[in-house]
Structure formats: structure tokens, C-alpha cells
Design an enzyme around this catalytic site. Structure first.
Site, PDB file in Angstrom:
ATOM      1  N   ASP A  16     -35.450 -22.144 -38.058  1.00 30.83           N
ATOM      2  CA  ASP A  16     -36.131 -23.322 -37.539  1.00 30.83           C
ATOM      3  C   ASP A  16     -36.984 -23.884 -38.666  1.00 30.83           C
ATOM      4  O   ASP A  16     -37.155 -23.255 -39.708  1.00 30.83           O
ATOM      5  CB  ASP A  16     -37.003 -22.951 -36.315  1.00 30.83           C
ATOM      6  CG  ASP A  16     -37.208 -24.175 -35.412  1.00 30.83           C
ATOM      7  OD1 ASP A  16     -36.633 -24.212 -34.321  1.00 30.83           O
ATOM      8  OD2 ASP A  16     -37.923 -25.100 -35.856  1.00 30.83           O
TER       9      ASP A  16
ATOM     10  N   LEU B 205     -24.680 -25.291 -21.044  1.00 30.63           N
ATOM     11  CA  LEU B 205     -25.776 -24.444 -20.547  1.00 30.63           C
ATOM     12  C   LEU B 205     -26.735 -25.284 -19.710  1.00 30.63           C
ATOM     13  O   LEU B 205     -27.192 -26.325 -20.151  1.00 30.63           O
ATOM     14  CB  LEU B 205     -26.542 -23.839 -21.729  1.00 30.63           C
ATOM     15  CG  LEU B 205     -25.719 -23.097 -22.807  1.00 30.63           C
ATOM     16  CD1 LEU B 205     -26.640 -22.612 -23.920  1.00 30.63           C
ATOM     17  CD2 LEU B 205     -24.935 -21.949 -22.204  1.00 30.63           C
TER      18      LEU B 205
ATOM     19  N   CYS C  77     -30.707 -33.709 -20.734  1.00 30.44           N
ATOM     20  CA  CYS C  77     -29.283 -33.954 -21.004  1.00 30.44           C
ATOM     21  C   CYS C  77     -28.687 -35.132 -20.253  1.00 30.44           C
ATOM     22  O   CYS C  77     -28.166 -36.066 -20.878  1.00 30.44           O
ATOM     23  CB  CYS C  77     -28.490 -32.683 -20.691  1.00 30.44           C
ATOM     24  SG  CYS C  77     -28.952 -31.341 -21.783  1.00 30.44           S
TER      25      CYS C  77
ATOM     26  N   LYS D  93     -36.628 -29.986 -12.644  1.00 30.48           N
ATOM     27  CA  LYS D  93     -35.964 -29.184 -11.620  1.00 30.48           C
ATOM     28  C   LYS D  93     -36.701 -27.858 -11.549  1.00 30.48           C
ATOM     29  O   LYS D  93     -37.508 -27.525 -12.441  1.00 30.48           O
ATOM     30  CB  LYS D  93     -34.489 -28.964 -11.932  1.00 30.48           C
ATOM     31  CG  LYS D  93     -34.234 -28.137 -13.166  1.00 30.48           C
ATOM     32  CD  LYS D  93     -32.745 -27.811 -13.318  1.00 30.48           C
ATOM     33  CE  LYS D  93     -32.498 -26.940 -14.526  1.00 30.48           C
ATOM     34  NZ  LYS D  93     -31.106 -26.508 -14.646  1.00 30.48           N
TER      35      LYS D  93
END
Ligand code: UDX
Length: 428
Positions: A32, A150, A257, A318
Site C-alpha cells: 500500500d 466480492l 460498487c 447495508k
């Protein structure tokens, strides 16, 4: 036989990919660009809420199969396979912003080993394999598309129990080598060309968003004709061609997404000469759903929320995630606040008093009953299971009116009705 793998990017896709590949027996180095993040991961501290991820990361760290380093070149130089799991955010014009992918490819180009394989795991527009090839500047390195499927909150489960593994490659031997990484996963393997693999990802996400917008539109029809959407969806779902998955009406779809990928697919189609009217309609229905739910809350408050306190349960996009990105709850709260409402919110995954700029102007509390204090309406916007078991006698005592808008059709209405609550939902 474990391979040497580099994973560039340690978001929920990269971290899950790295941890699961080390669990499958490979030697994985994750990279990263944020030093604090790399240090925390090397201490086994996981910055995201993903079931099972912490265990797999610590399993990999203890076995020496999983390491975290700063910078892509450090990781890529030793690897035979290099996964690109960097963000592909939505650009201003709706298209996917490929700058992170391009920069990562350009950075590792000079150091990757001959005959290594660079694998696009991030969701990238059709044709991005070429973009990575150009940025890499290496004719002796293969680029393969291997889209991820995913879901946030169940990313580890979805990685280890995929419905399918899709590999898009021009070179069959490269495809077979990548397929070999997933030995031990019982799932259908599909090898195709890069453009088809990239399109499978977008088409799948856009279809799932379509299913949700469709059921939200059917819920509006149910309200108009006096039907119960729960029974309608049950009756539809028995048809194996329809299935009952992803047919839960709600406040609309959100997350990191669906919004990005649906807009990107419209743009990809438009740039290629096809006007994707259907998908534009799916997006429009979703935006309208935010407005419809805000209107339901205003109606429950007597038609005007100016100066009214609205209690909100659920801020994340969610349940079982702590992600606020493109959260329908925030879209709905924004509409209520623009009408003058005062919003007090509780979410089990969000700390009270957080300084997250996306929650500015919202009083975030750490107790579901505090969120109802002085509220004329309680809106349930995220389907956290714990909301079902709360004490509605206590809720009724602290509210000024006993009105609930259950935008996830989560709560059992009869105990609420028995306590004098007026409950509105979606499609029933
Ligand atoms: C999605 C896809 O499911 C996953 O395969 C892809 O790789 C990434 O995008 P995710 O964004 O984590 O995963 O969320 P998902 O569980 O799909 O839910 C997306 C949105 O749809 C959420 O806002 C959710 O609340 C909503 N939703 C989902 C519904 O409103 N009704 C449903 O029946 C299902």
C-alpha cells in the site's frame, strides 16, 4: 504448490485477495502507499469490517505466507503474479477513473520479472487490459483480467466460495497459470478474452442493480394497488428463472460498487455507440427511491418536516459493514435536512461524535433509544438485525409521535401496531 504473489492495494478487495491467496498456500506480499496502514496491517490490525478477514490475515502473518510492505515496486519485484487491486473511482463524467491503475502499472513496469503476469482484479472498463499493457511498457509480461465478485461484509466467504472464477486473457498459457492459483476452490472456471471478462463484471453488477430497482418499482405498484410486496416477491421467487435473491425492496441501492459500476457501464456503452436506456432507467428509479422514502418520512410527520426531529436507525449502505460510501441513508437524510428536519441517527458500526464530513449536521448517537428522543418519526434505513429486538415500549416513551417508516420492511409490524405505532414500509 505455492506461488509468489504481489497484491497492490489493501482495500477490502486487495486485503481479502491477499489474505485468501495466502490461506490457499501462496506466498503473498501486499503493498500500500500509506505507511500507517502498512504498519497497522503488519501488527495484524484490520481497518475494515470483514467477517473472517482478521483471522486469515493473522494466520498468514504467523505462517510467514503474508507480508505487508510500502510501495508497489517492493512487492512486485519478487513476484510471479501481481494483482492490481487499486481503486477505480467514478470520474466526473461517469466513466471509471483509471489513473490509479495506470500509475501502479507504470510504477511496477520497470521491476516486474520477465514472464510474470499482471492481474486486473479491480473493476475496470472494457479495454483496460490494453491500458495496463501500455502503462507497463513490457512485451514480456502478460496482463490478465480476473474480476472480483466480492460483496462487502462477506468478501472472505465470497472469495473462498465463488459462484465462478472468470479469467480474461489473450494468451491461453497465462490464463492457465492464473487458474492454477485457485486450485482447491470448488467453482466453475471460465476462461475468455479480456473484453468479455471485463464486461461480465459490469453486466453482472448492473443486472443486480436492475433486479433491485425492479423490485422497488414493483413495491410502488403494490402500494398503488393495495398488494403486499413481500407476498408478491415470494410468489415471483418460486420461479427458478427469477429466483428470490436480490429482490428485497428497500431505500435504494448504494455502496462503493453499484452506483460507480452502473454509471460506468452507461458511459462505456455510450462511448462505444450504444445508448443504454434501460440502465439509465434503473439508475433513475434508484434516485427516485431516495425521494420516495424521504416523502414517506415527511408524510409520517404530517406533511412538513421543517423543525421536526426525525430519528434514524442505520447510516451504512447495508448491514454488517461500516461503509458509508454512496449510502442511501445519507441520500435520504440529505433530502430531509434540506426540508428543515433535524436528524438524530444511530448505527451500530458508526461511532457517536464521529468527525466524518459525510455526517456533518447529523447528530450521531451511540444508543438507538437516544436517536428516538423527541422524534416525531423513526426511519429504519439499514437492515441491522439488532433493530428487530429493541424495546418499542421504550421507543414509544421517548418519541413525540409513534410513527415508523421501515424502509427495509425489517420490523414485525404486529407488536408495533399493538403499542399504538403507525408503521409505513416499502410496498406494504
Ligand atoms: C456488490 C455485488 O453484490 C458484488 O458481487 C460486487 O463484487 C460488488 O458490488 P456490495 O456493493 O458489497 O456488492 O453490496 P450488495 O450486497 O450487492 O448490496 C448493494 C446494495 O443493494 C446495498 O445498498 C443493499 O442494501 C442493496 N440491496 C441488496 C437491496 O436493496 N436489496 C437486495 O435485495 C439486495
Amino acid at each position: 504448490m505455492g506461488q509468489k504473489i504481489a497484491v497492490i492495494g489493501t482495500g477490502y478487495v486487495g486485503l481479502t485477495t491477499g489474505a485468501c491467496l495466502s490461506h490457499l498456500g501462496h506466498e503473498v506480499i501486499c503493498a500500500d502507499v500509506i505507511p500507517e496502514k502498512v504498519d497497522a496491517l503488519n501488527r495484524g490490525e484490520i481497518p475494515i469490517l470483514e467477517a473472517g478477514l482478521e483471522e486469515l490475515v493473522n494466520e498468514g502473518r504467523q505462517s510467514g505466507q503474508l507480508r505487508f510492505v510500502l510501495g508497489a515496486t517492493t512487492a512486485a519485484a519478487e513476484a510471479e503474479f501481481i494483482y492490481l487491486c487499486v481503486p477505480t473511482p467514478q470520474g466526473a463524467d461517469g466513466s471509471a477513473d483509471l489513473s490509479y491503475i495506470r500509475d501502479a502499472a507504470a510504477e511496477i513496469g520497470p521491476v516486474v520479472r520477465p514472464e510474470s503476469i499482471v492481474i486486473n482484479k479491480s473493476t475496470v472498463p472494457v479495454g483496460s487490459t490494453r491500458v495496463v499493457e501500455q502503462a507497463l511498457g513490457r512485451s514480456d509480461v502478460h496482463v490478465v483480467s480476473n474480476p472480483e465478485f466480492l460483496r462487502e461484509g462477506s468478501a472472505v466467504h465470497d472469495f473462498l466460495h465463488p459462484d465462478r472464477i472468470v479469467i480474461g486473457a489473450d494468451d491461453q498459457s497465462a490464463a492457465i497459470r492464473v487458474a492454477g492459483l485457485y486450485l482447491g476452490l470448488a467453482a466453475p472456471l471460465q476462461v475468455t478474452d479480456p473484453a468479455s471478462a471485463e464486461t461480465i463484471k459490469y453486466a453482472s453488477n448492473a443486472f443486480l442493480a436492475t433486479k433491485i430497482s425492479y423490485v422497488n418499482a414493483i413495491a410502488a405498484v403494490c402500494e398503488a394497488v393495495g398488494a403486499d410486496v413481500n407476498d408478491v416477491v415470494l410468489g415471483m421467487g418460486y420461479d427458478r428463472r427469477i429466483g428470490d435473491a436480490f429482490l428485497r425492496p428497500g431505500p435504494g441501492w448504494g455502496g462503493s460498487c453499484f452506483p460507480k459500476d452502473s454509471h460506468a457501464l452507461v458511459k462505456i456503452a455510450e462511448d462505444a455507440g450504444y445508448d443504454f436506456e434501460l440502465l439509465k432507467g434503473v439508475i433513475a428509479v434508484n434516485d427516485d427511491q431516495f425521494t420516495r422514502v424521504a416523502a414517506k418520512i415527511a408524510d409520517a410527520a404530517g406533511g412538513d418536516v421543517d423543525g421536526v426531529t426525525v430519528g434514524v436507525w442505520g447510516l451504512t449502505f447495508k448491514a454488517r459493514t461500516d461503509d458509508l460510501r454512496e449510502s442511501p441513508s445519507l441520500e435520504i437524510i440529505g433530502r430531509l435536512r434540506s426540508l428543515g428536519a433535524r436528524v438524530r441517527a444511530y448505527d451500530p458500526a458508526i461511532e457517536a461524535g464521529t468527525d466524518d464530513p459525510r455526517l456533518e449536521g447529523i447528530e450521531v448517537v451511540d444508543d438507538p433509544y437516544a436517536a428516538c428522543e423527541g422524534a416525531a418519526v423513526l426511519a429504519v434505513l439499514t437492515e441491522w438485525d439488532e433493530f428487530k429486538w429493541l424495546d418499542f415500549d421504550k421507543v414509544g416513551e421517548v418519541m413525540t409521535e409513534k410513527r415508523v417508516v421501515d424502509a427495509r420492511n425489517l420490523l414485525d409490524r404486529s407488536p408495533l401496531n399493538r403499542r399504538g405505532f403507525v408503521v409505513d414500509g416499502i410496498g406494504r
